[in-house]
Design a protein around this motif. Structure first.
Motif, PDB file in Angstrom:
ATOM      1  N   ALA A 452       6.500 -28.314 -14.373  1.00  0.00           N
ATOM      2  CA  ALA A 452       5.884 -27.488 -13.342  1.00  0.00           C
ATOM      3  C   ALA A 452       4.420 -26.994 -13.817  1.00  0.00           C
ATOM      4  N   PRO A 453       3.615 -26.530 -12.820  1.00  0.00           N
ATOM      5  CA  PRO A 453       2.352 -26.062 -13.345  1.00  0.00           C
ATOM      6  C   PRO A 453       2.204 -24.951 -14.456  1.00  0.00           C
ATOM      7  N   LYS A 454       1.490 -25.318 -15.402  1.00  0.00           N
ATOM      8  CA  LYS A 454       1.349 -24.396 -16.465  1.00  0.00           C
ATOM      9  C   LYS A 454       0.025 -24.018 -16.821  1.00  0.00           C
ATOM     10  N   VAL A 455      -0.250 -22.699 -17.453  1.00  0.00           N
ATOM     11  CA  VAL A 455      -1.493 -22.522 -17.994  1.00  0.00           C
ATOM     12  C   VAL A 455      -1.145 -21.669 -19.183  1.00  0.00           C
ATOM     13  N   TYR A 456      -1.693 -22.313 -20.158  1.00  0.00           N
ATOM     14  CA  TYR A 456      -1.485 -21.884 -21.688  1.00  0.00           C
ATOM     15  C   TYR A 456      -2.744 -20.938 -22.126  1.00  0.00           C
ATOM     16  N   TYR A 457      -2.348 -19.944 -22.588  1.00  0.00           N
ATOM     17  CA  TYR A 457      -3.512 -18.879 -23.146  1.00  0.00           C
ATOM     18  C   TYR A 457      -3.146 -18.606 -24.719  1.00  0.00           C
ATOM     19  N   SER A 458      -4.042 -18.140 -25.345  1.00  0.00           N
ATOM     20  CA  SER A 458      -3.990 -17.823 -26.760  1.00  0.00           C
ATOM     21  C   SER A 458      -3.275 -16.697 -26.870  1.00  0.00           C
ATOM     22  N   TYR A 459      -2.193 -16.427 -27.659  1.00  0.00           N
ATOM     23  CA  TYR A 459      -1.416 -15.190 -27.936  1.00  0.00           C
ATOM     24  C   TYR A 459      -2.290 -14.470 -28.997  1.00  0.00           C
ATOM     25  N   SER A 460      -2.631 -15.194 -29.963  1.00  0.00           N
ATOM     26  CA  SER A 460      -3.366 -14.341 -31.063  1.00  0.00           C
ATOM     27  C   SER A 460      -4.497 -13.805 -30.664  1.00  0.00           C
ATOM     28  N   ALA A 461      -5.102 -14.289 -29.478  1.00  0.00           N
ATOM     29  CA  ALA A 461      -6.424 -13.748 -29.050  1.00  0.00           C
ATOM     30  C   ALA A 461      -5.944 -12.573 -28.095  1.00  0.00           C
ATOM     31  N   LEU A 462      -5.103 -12.792 -27.863  1.00  0.00           N
ATOM     32  CA  LEU A 462      -4.398 -11.737 -26.869  1.00  0.00           C
ATOM     33  C   LEU A 462      -3.831 -10.265 -27.678  1.00  0.00           C
ATOM     34  N   ALA A 463      -3.375 -10.829 -28.866  1.00  0.00           N
ATOM     35  CA  ALA A 463      -3.066  -9.912 -29.608  1.00  0.00           C
ATOM     36  C   ALA A 463      -4.201  -8.809 -30.238  1.00  0.00           C
ATOM     37  N   GLY A 464      -5.421  -9.821 -30.501  1.00  0.00           N
ATOM     38  CA  GLY A 464      -6.351  -8.992 -30.811  1.00  0.00           C
ATOM     39  C   GLY A 464      -7.111  -7.989 -29.490  1.00  0.00           C
ATOM     40  N   LEU A 465      -6.915  -8.424 -28.531  1.00  0.00           N
ATOM     41  CA  LEU A 465      -7.472  -7.828 -27.422  1.00  0.00           C
ATOM     42  C   LEU A 465      -6.623  -6.420 -27.341  1.00  0.00           C
ATOM     43  N   MET A 466      -5.338  -6.595 -27.742  1.00  0.00           N
ATOM     44  CA  MET A 466      -4.309  -5.355 -27.562  1.00  0.00           C
ATOM     45  C   MET A 466      -4.680  -4.593 -28.767  1.00  0.00           C
ATOM     46  N   ALA A 467      -5.006  -5.165 -29.812  1.00  0.00           N
ATOM     47  CA  ALA A 467      -5.115  -4.090 -30.860  1.00  0.00           C
ATOM     48  C   ALA A 467      -6.481  -3.248 -30.822  1.00  0.00           C
ATOM     49  N   SER A 468      -7.453  -3.896 -29.842  1.00  0.00           N
ATOM     50  CA  SER A 468      -8.789  -3.164 -29.664  1.00  0.00           C
ATOM     51  C   SER A 468      -8.932  -2.543 -28.295  1.00  0.00           C
ATOM     52  N   THR A 469      -7.407  -2.445 -27.815  1.00  0.00           N
ATOM     53  CA  THR A 469      -7.585  -1.634 -26.478  1.00  0.00           C
ATOM     54  C   THR A 469      -7.010  -0.236 -26.247  1.00  0.00           C
ATOM     55  N   ARG A 470      -7.750   0.767 -26.412  1.00  0.00           N
ATOM     56  CA  ARG A 470      -7.422   2.010 -26.918  1.00  0.00           C
ATOM     57  C   ARG A 470      -6.596   2.737 -25.938  1.00  0.00           C
ATOM     58  N   LEU A 471      -5.899   3.400 -26.155  1.00  0.00           N
ATOM     59  CA  LEU A 471      -4.977   4.196 -25.053  1.00  0.00           C
ATOM     60  C   LEU A 471      -5.674   5.868 -25.340  1.00  0.00           C
ATOM     61  N   PRO A 472      -6.513   6.206 -24.441  1.00  0.00           N
ATOM     62  CA  PRO A 472      -7.382   7.513 -24.876  1.00  0.00           C
ATOM     63  C   PRO A 472      -6.451   8.727 -24.765  1.00  0.00           C
ATOM     64  N   GLY A 473      -5.447   8.639 -23.642  1.00  0.00           N
ATOM     65  CA  GLY A 473      -4.848   9.869 -23.583  1.00  0.00           C
ATOM     66  C   GLY A 473      -3.823  10.273 -24.879  1.00  0.00           C
ATOM     67  N   ILE A 474      -2.970   9.280 -25.244  1.00  0.00           N
ATOM     68  CA  ILE A 474      -2.156   9.129 -26.457  1.00  0.00           C
ATOM     69  C   ILE A 474      -2.927   9.508 -27.595  1.00  0.00           C
ATOM     70  N   SER A 475      -4.099   8.656 -27.847  1.00  0.00           N
ATOM     71  CA  SER A 475      -4.824   8.932 -28.901  1.00  0.00           C
ATOM     72  C   SER A 475      -5.250  10.612 -29.300  1.00  0.00           C
TER      73      SER A 475
END
Ligand code: ADP
Ligand code: MG
Length: 689
Positions: A452-475
């Motif tokens: 089936a049609p598939k798109v592959y993205y980088s999970y380690s890069a996604l993890a980097g994004l998630m590690a730098s995406t702040r949650l201001p309210g909770i912080s």
């Protein structure tokens, strides 16, 4: 003591109430030479009597002695010997070997006696000369007149110098002139041996016969020979010459069309057998190869299950949670290099809502790879474009099915998608949005079957994004820096935001089998830890598919086998039936069953052998053609692998087995009807209609 003595002989036909005696209470004694006539009305028992003396029938009563020896119980080799050297038979309808020259016919009994073909030819030629028939020698017997045929038949009966010649109505089908020639010939022969002939031509009998035996209602007029002849010299013989080659050659020529059809049918049958085997051999490896051609192998989910008892019920609830990190690492300790990552699904977009070049696009799957530069084992899958120089979240790879969706060059095109999330933690509601902008950098080739049609993205890069995406309210509420990634680390194992699992990545293609082992052992150990890998389940499904495929191929091979067997058996059988009478004649001339087998079996075995060789010759071509077709059509490489060179570790096992099988098949299918002939009464087969 006479040469031949019948002692109160009786022969009955039929069984039970229908049984009757064709001849009975016959006592006769014959000397060493003389021409004897047996006369009587039709049906009186003359032929039966002659067949008893020729040992083509066995008596039910009484005994027959030849040179003082009881003939009653001889069979097999000794019977063949008796037919070959002691008593010869001449038939009303000649029973010559058709398609052969007169000389060949006369030579045949000598060759059966293993006289060398050179000597045999010489001896036969002497006979032709003696009866002034040299002109007939080289003619095909099919072209001779009835009288000529009968004289050739008489020479054939004489050539091994038997003590007795028995002739059943030898002039029955001949005109007067020819009858006289035949009788003169028999008369001359009778000067030196015993000749007994059946006739109802009173005139001929009166002119030629020394003695007359009259048969009426199965009884004979008592007869005693007046003069006792001398014993003729018995013939000496040597062993060594094969006489069957003439038959094999002639039969091939005569059955050229039938054998050609059998050859073609056999070739097709054996070739489909080989192709079926090639499918069986090749499908497993081809499917296994193709199935590992996927980037999906990299990712798996790891989760923990616990069971909750329900009060007053045998049922249990299954609860899935994210395991402790140590537990997850422990479970995968046997793998060389794995990465265990938080599952960010909660924050990720609905992939069906992506745009391709700003157009709303058809659904496809977005799947993670750990590192988009594709670690060991993955790069060879990239067919167009390439992998990015360094791992990032701006690039994606797509598979060929995806490229096919858009029917244009997809490398360099954009894919955009966005998500929003909202969650409660520490009494704070947090809302946010993420946007992804990808550029397609490469197209990977994967096993196209079931894809089936598939798109592959980088999970380690996604993890980097998630590690730098702040949650201001909770912080703010916790008074410390909280990102999506660190929040996931803080959450309890049963929070929906964790997606109840970790993602697990292996970094090397060669780790796939090891991961499969870990999955299997966790499953069989009944562990609370579970690893789910789509590749693993696809592989299990494939295994089932391959097994079913192989099984149906085995059935196919089996059908091909039965088909080939039938073709070979039918050809052999029809060859045999068309020459049943000739076979009976050969028996009467003294051929042993081994000799006969080689006549009939040679032909079938040769045809089977040739078609097996032909099938072996064309199967590599078939394999090449079919594989090219299948690859073009289904993308499966080398689906057919006919194991001609080695099989189960044995060199040339398949060609050797196929050849042996073909020959055995032909041998069995022609020797089985022959065995039935041995049990068949010869007199019946040779009866003149
Ligand atoms: P002839 O040669 O004198 O005409 P046969 O010896 O052929 O007579 O036959 C004698 C009798 O035995 C006939 O009634 C014939 O039908 C019968 N008979 C001969 N051969 C067989 C056989 N194989 N089975 C049954 N009956 C037979
Ligand atoms: Mg008869």
């Amino acid at each position: 003591m006479g040469l031949l003595e019948l002692n109160d002989v009786g022969k009955s036909f039929g069984s039970g109430k229908a049984s009757f005696f064709a001849v009975r209470h016959v006592s006769l004694r014959f000397p060493y030479r003389g021409l004897f006539a047996i006369k009587g009305k039709s049906g009186s028992g003359k032929s039966t009597l002659l067949n008893l003396m020729a040992k083509l029938l066995n008596p039910n009563e009484g005994k027959i002695f030849y040179r003082g020896k009881d003939l009653t119980s001889i069979k097999g080799k000794r019977l063949a010997h008796f037919h070959l050297y002691d008593v010869a038979t001449v038939f009303q309808h000649y029973n010559l070997i058709e398609g052969a020259s007169a000389l060949n016919n006369v030579t045949l009994p000598l060759l059966l006696a293993k006289v060398s073909s050179f000597k045999a030819k010489k001896r036969a030629e002497e006979l032709f000369a003696r009866f002034h028939l040299t002109a007939l020698q080289d003619k095909n017997v099919d072209t001779l007149s009835g009288g000529e045929k009968q004289r050739v038949a008489i020479m054939r009966s004489l050539v091994n110098q038997p003590a007795i010649i028995l002739a059943d109505e030898p002039t029955g089908a001949l005109d007067e002139k020819n009858s006289e020639q035949v009788m003169t010939m028999l008369q001359e022969i009778a000067k030196e041996r015993l000749v007994i002939f059946v006739s109802h031509n009173e005139e001929l009998i009166a002119r030629y016969a020394n003695n007359v035996i009259t048969v009426a209602h199965g009884q004979v007029t008592p007869y005693q020979a007046k003069e006792e002849g001398l014993s003729p010299e018995s013939c000496s013989y040597t062993y060594g010459k094969r006489w069957t080659s003439f038959f094999t050659g002639r039969n091939f020529k005569r059955n050229a069309k039938k054998n050609l059809v059998a050859f073609l049918a056999g070739t097709i049958g054996f070739a489909s057998l080989l192709v079926g085997l090639g499918f069986y051999q090749g499908s497993a490896t081809a499917l296994a190869n193709e199935q590992s051609h996927s980037l999906e192998y990299q990712a798996a989910r790891i989760s923990e299950r616990s069971y909750i008892e329900i009060e007053n019920s045998p049922l249990k609830l299954v609860k899935q949670t994210r395991p402790e990190m140590v537990t997850a690492l422990d479970a995968t300790a046997s793998l060389d290099s794995v990465s265990i990552e938080n599952d960010y699904s909660y924050f990720l977009p609905n992939y069906n809502a992506y745009t391709f070049e700003d157009q709303k696009a058809d659904p496809c799957s977005f799947l993670p790879v750990y590192d988009l530069t594709l670690e060991e084992g993955g790069q060879e899958l990239v067919k167009t474009g390439g992998v990015p120089l360094s791992n990032n979240l701006d690039s994606v790879l797509v598979n060929e099915e995806f490229a096919r969706l858009y029917q244009e060059e997809v490398v360099g095109k954009r894919i955009d998608l966005a998500s929003t999330y909202s969650l409660f933690y520490g009494g704070v509601k947090e809302e946010g949005a993420l946007a992804f902008h990808f550029e397609i950098v490469g197209v990977v080739h994967e096993f196209s079957f079931l894809n089936a049609p598939k798109v592959y993205y980088s999970y380690s890069a996604l993890a980097g994004l998630m590690a730098s995406t702040r949650l201001p309210g909770i912080s703010k509420a916790l008074a410390k820096e909280i990102t999506i990634d660190s929040l996931l680390n803080l959450l309890p194992s049963d929070s929906v935001i964790t997606n109840y699992d970790y993602l697990l990545f292996i970094h090397k293609l060669k780790e796939v089998p090891k991961l499969d082992e870990v999955i299997t052992s966790l499953l069989t150990a009944g562990s609370f830890i579970r690893i789910d890998s789509s590749t693993y389940s696809v592989k299990a499904a494939f295994q089932d598919l391959t097994n079913a495929f192989s099984l149906s191929l085995l059935v196919f091979v089996g059908i091909a086998l039965v088909g080939v067997s039938l073709i070979v058996a039918l050809t052999s059988y029809s060859n045999f039936v068309s020459r049943k009478k000739e076979t009976a004649v050969l028996f009467t001339l003294g051929a042993r069953s081994g000799d006969l087998e080689s006549v009939y079996i040679n032909e079938s075995v040769t045809v089977a052998l040739l078609s097996a060789l032909m099938a072996l010759g064309i199967s590599p071509l078939l394999q090449r053609g079919l594989n090219a077709y299948i690859q073009g059509r289904f993308g499966l490489e080398n689906l057919i692998q006919i194991p001609l060179l080695s099989f189960w570790g044995y060199r040339l096992a398949i060609p050797i087995l196929l050849i042996l099988f073909a020959m055995l098949l032909a041998y069995l299918s022609s020797s089985i009807p022959l065995a039935s002939l041995k049990r068949m009464p010869l007199a019946e087969e040779l009866q003149d209609e």
